[in-house]
Write a protein that holds these residues in place. Structure first.
Motif, short mmCIF file in Angstrom:
data_model
loop_
_atom_site.label_atom_id
_atom_site.label_comp_id
_atom_site.label_asym_id
_atom_site.label_seq_id
_atom_site.Cartn_x
_atom_site.Cartn_y
_atom_site.Cartn_z
N GLY A 1 0.81 -1.21 0.00
CA GLY A 1 0.00 0.00 0.00
C GLY A 1 0.84 1.26 0.00
N ALA A 2 1.99 1.20 -0.69
CA ALA A 2 2.91 2.34 -0.73
C ALA A 2 3.10 2.79 -2.18
CB ALA A 2 4.25 1.96 -0.13
N PRO A 3 3.45 4.07 -2.42
CA PRO A 3 3.65 4.56 -3.78
C PRO A 3 5.01 4.18 -4.34
CG PRO A 3 4.01 6.33 -2.23
CD PRO A 3 3.56 5.15 -1.42
N MET A 4 5.08 3.98 -5.65
CA MET A 4 6.34 3.77 -6.33
C MET A 4 7.02 5.11 -6.58
SD MET A 4 7.60 0.77 -7.51
CE MET A 4 8.26 1.08 -9.14
N PRO A 5 8.35 5.17 -6.57
CA PRO A 5 9.05 6.40 -6.97
C PRO A 5 8.72 6.74 -8.42
CG PRO A 5 10.55 4.89 -5.88
CD PRO A 5 9.30 4.13 -6.13
N LEU A 6 8.69 8.01 -8.73
CA LEU A 6 8.42 8.45 -10.10
C LEU A 6 9.72 8.46 -10.91
CD1 LEU A 6 6.07 11.47 -9.31
CD2 LEU A 6 5.41 9.14 -9.93
N GLY A 7 9.59 8.35 -12.22
CA GLY A 7 10.76 8.44 -13.08
C GLY A 7 11.17 7.11 -13.69
N LYS A 8 12.37 7.09 -14.23
CA LYS A 8 12.89 5.93 -14.94
C LYS A 8 13.84 5.14 -14.03
CE LYS A 8 15.67 4.65 -18.99
NZ LYS A 8 16.47 5.16 -20.12
N LEU A 9 13.71 3.80 -14.08
CA LEU A 9 14.59 2.94 -13.31
C LEU A 9 15.95 2.87 -14.00
CD1 LEU A 9 14.98 0.89 -10.98
CD2 LEU A 9 14.17 -0.89 -12.54
N ILE A 10 17.02 3.19 -13.25
CA ILE A 10 18.37 3.13 -13.80
C ILE A 10 19.18 2.13 -13.00
CG2 ILE A 10 18.32 5.51 -14.65
CD1 ILE A 10 20.12 6.22 -12.22
N ILE A 11 20.38 1.87 -13.46
CA ILE A 11 21.24 0.87 -12.85
C ILE A 11 22.63 1.43 -12.69
CG2 ILE A 11 21.73 -0.09 -15.13
CD1 ILE A 11 22.20 -2.78 -13.90
N SER A 12 23.34 0.98 -11.67
CA SER A 12 24.75 1.30 -11.55
C SER A 12 25.49 0.65 -12.72
CB SER A 12 25.30 0.77 -10.23
OG SER A 12 24.67 1.41 -9.15
N ARG A 13 26.72 1.04 -12.92
CA ARG A 13 27.48 0.54 -14.05
C ARG A 13 27.38 -0.99 -14.16
NH1 ARG A 13 33.94 0.96 -14.18
NH2 ARG A 13 33.60 3.18 -14.32
#
Length: 498
Positions: free
Chosen positions: A236-248
Motif C-alpha cells: 500500500g505504498a507509492p512507487m518512486p516516479l521516473g525511470k529505473l536506472i542501474i549502476s554501471r
C-alpha cells in the motif's frame, strides 16, 4: 568519467530517475516482507533441523549399527563435505541465473535426498545420501541474499536476525520431534518428518519473486519494475516516479572480484570468521550430547577416564534426561537472537561478532572445570546463545559488505568456509574428546578468541549503510546514510554511464 555531483534529496538518485535501492527504501517494510519472512524462514528452519538431527542420529546409529567413533564422526562430516563442495556452486548459480532459481533447486534437492536417506539399508548408503543432503543444504543460505535484497536499510539487520528465529525454532522443533518419534517410530521416521518444512517451501515457492536487483543487473528492467510495483501494491505504498536506472553494468559471480584491493582483506577475514563460527557452533552441538552422556566433565578429564568413558558409551541411547537437557541448551538460541538484535545496531556488526566470540571463548574454558550437571547445562546454554548470536551477526554483515554482482558468491564462499569448519569439528568434538577434554575445549576457545580479533580487524563497518549496487563506487561511501543526510549528501557518479 564525470566529476562528483551533489544529489537531490532521497529517494531519487537523479532528477526523474531512481534505482532499485531507492524504490525499496521508498516502498518500505510491509505485508510483502512479512510473507517473504515466513517463506524464507521455512527454508532456514529446514536447514536447522537437518543440522540438529546430526547430534541425535549419531548416538542412535552408533548403538544400532555398532559403529566405531570415527565412523560416527564421518557420518556428521560427510554432510559438511557436501555443503562445502556446493556452497560456491550455489552462489555462482544464484549470481548467474537468479536467487530464486538457485534457492528452489537447492531446496528441492535437499527434500528429495532427505526423504530418501530414511530408507538407507546400510551405513554406506546413509553416508552417501546424507552427503547429497549436505550438497543441497549448501544452497539454503542464499535465502538470506534474496531476503536482504528486498529489505529497506533501517529494517535489514532486525529482519535478518528475526529470520534466525526460524533457525532456533527448527532446532527446538527437531529435539521435541525426536522426543516423541524416536522411542516409538525410530530414526527413519524422524528423517522423513524433518523434511516437512522443505515440503511446505516447495509448495509455496511459486509465490516467491526474483530479486529486483538481480533482474536489473541482468538487463531485465521491465521484470524488475513489475516486481517493485507488486511489492508497492501489497504494501500500500507509492512507487518512486521516473525511470529505473542501474549502476554501471558488471560481470556477475566472478571469484576474482572477491579479491580486488577493496575486498581482499574483508574476504579473507570473513572466511576465517565463518570457519570459526561453524567449527565452534556445530562442535558445541556435538559436545553437548557427548558431555551429557558422560554425565560429568570430570569423568573424561584424563586419558584413563576417557577410555573408561568410551567403554561405557559403547552402546548408550540418549535418555529422556539427555533429551530434556539438549532441549534446554537448544532454547538458548532464542535469547541469542534477542541479545544480538539489541546490540547489533548499537555496537555495530563488527563489535557484536567480536563480543559473541569472546564470551563463547570464556565459557568454553569454564566447561573444563569439574562442575555439576546443572552448571554444565547453564554454561552450554550461555555458550550456545552467544555463538549462535555471532553466526547471526555474520549473516547480517556479509550480504551488506558485498555489491549485488558478487553478493551471492561472497555469501556462498563464506558459507563454504563455514562448512570446512563444520567438516573438521566432529573429529575434535567426538574423537579428540576421548583423548583429552582439556585440549578439545582449548581448541574451541582459542579458535573463537582469534575470530574475535579478526572481527575487530574487518576494514569496514556496515551499520547504517545501504546495500551496494556496484563495486565501482568509492569504497566506504556506498549509499551511506541515504535518506538521513538529505540534500547535502555527495557521492561518486558511478550510477551514470562513462
Amino acid at each position: 568519467m564525470r566529476g562528483a555531483l551533489t544529489l537531490p534529496p532521497f529517494p531519487f538518485s537523479f532528477p526523474d530517475t531512481f534505482m532499485v535501492e531507492d524504490a525499496v527504501e521508498a516502498i518500505g517494510f510491509g505485508k510483502f516482507q512479512w510473507k517473504l519472512s515466513v517463506l524464507t524462514g521455512l527454508a532456514w528452519m529446514a536447514d536447522a533441523m537437518e543440522m540438529m538431527i546430526l547430534s541425535i542420529l549419531a548416538p542412535q546409529l552408533h548403538c544400532e549399527w555398532r559403529l566405531p567413533s570415527w565412523q560416527v564422526a564421518l557420518l556428521t562430516s560427510v554432510v559438511f563435505v557436501g555443503m562445502m563442495s556446493s556452497s560456491t556452486l550455489w552462489g555462482n548459480i544464484s549470481d548467474q541465473y537468479g536467487r530464486k532459481t538457485g534457492l528452489k533447486i537447492s531446496v528441492l534437492w535437499t527434500l528429495y535426498y532427505g526423504i530418501l536417506s530414511a530408507f538407507a539399508p546400510v551405513y554406506s548408503w546413509i553416508l552417501v545420501l546424507r552427503g547429497l543432503v549436505g550438497f543441497g543444504i549448501g544452497g539454503v543460505p542464499q535465502s538470506v541474499t534474496l531476503y536482504a535484497e528486498f529489505l529497506p536499510m533501517k529494517a535489514r539487520a532486525k529482519c535478518i536476525l528475526l529470520i534466525e528465529v526460524f533457525w532456533a525454532l527448527g532446532t527446538v522443533f527437531e529435539v521435541i520431534l525426536a522426543v516423541f518419534v524416536m522411542p516409538s517410530l525410530g530414526w527413519r521416521w524422524l528423517l522423513i518428518l524433518s523434511a516437512v518444512p522443505l515440503l511446505l517451501f516447495a509448495v509455496l515457492c511459486f509465490w516467491l519473486p526474483e530479486s529486483a536487483r538481480y533482474d536489473v543487473l541482468s538487463g531485465n528492467q521491465e521484470k524488475a519494475i513489475a516486481t517493485l510495483k507488486r511489492i508497492a501494491t501489497e504494501n500500500g505504498a507509492p512507487m518512486p516516479l521516473g525511470k529505473l536506472i542501474i549502476s554501471r553494468q558488471e560481470d556477475r559471480g566472478r571469484m576474482k572480484d572477491l579479491f580486488t584491493p577493496h575486498f581482499r582483506w574483508t574476504t579473507l577475514l570473513l572466511w576465517f570468521i565463518w570457519f570459526s563460527n561453524a567449527f565452534s557452533y556445530y562442535g558445541l552441538v556435538l559436545l553437548t550430547t557427548e558431555l551429557f552422556q558422560a554425565g560429568d566433565v570430570c569423568s573424561i578429564s584424563s586419558r584413563k577416564k576417557a577410555v573408561e568413558a568410551k567403554c561405557s558409551l559403547a552402546c548408550e541411547y540418549l535418555s529422556e534426561e539427555d533429551y530434556m537437557d539438549l532441549l534446554w541448551t537448544t532454547l538458548s538460541e532464542f535469547p541469542g537472537v534477542l541479545v544480538t538484535l539489541w546490540i547489533i545496531d548499537r555496537l555495530g556488526r563488527k563489535k557484536t561478532m567480536a563480543l559473541c566470540f569472546a564470551i563463547f571463548s570464556f565459557c568454553s574454558l569454564l566447561l573444563s572445570i569439574c562442575v555439576g550437571r546443572n552448571v554444565l547445562t547453564l554454561l552450554l546454554f550461555i555458550a550456545r546463545a552467544f555463538i549462535s548470536g555471532g553466526f547471526q551477526a555474520a549473516y547480517v554483515y556479509t550480504p551488506e559488505v558485498y555489491p549485488t554482482a558478487t553478493r551471492a558468491l561472497g555469501l556462498g564462499t563464506c558459507s563454504g568456509m563455514a562448512r570446512v569448519g563444520a567438516l573438521i569439528t566432529p573429529f575434535i568434538a567426538q574423537v579428540m574428546l576421548e583423548s583429552s577434554v582439556y585440549l578439545t575445549l582449548a581448541v574451541y576457545s582459542g579458535c573463537c578468541l582469534l575470530a574475535a580479533v579478526a572481527s575487530c580487524f574487518l576494514p569496514i563497518e556496515t551499520k547504517g549503510r545501504g546495500l551496494q549496487e556496484s563495486s565501482h563506487r568509492e569504497w566506504g561511501q556506498e549509499m551511506v546514510g541515504r535518506g538521513t543526510h538529505g540534500a547535502g549528501v555527495a557521492r561518486s557518479n558511478s550510477g551514470s554511464q562513462e
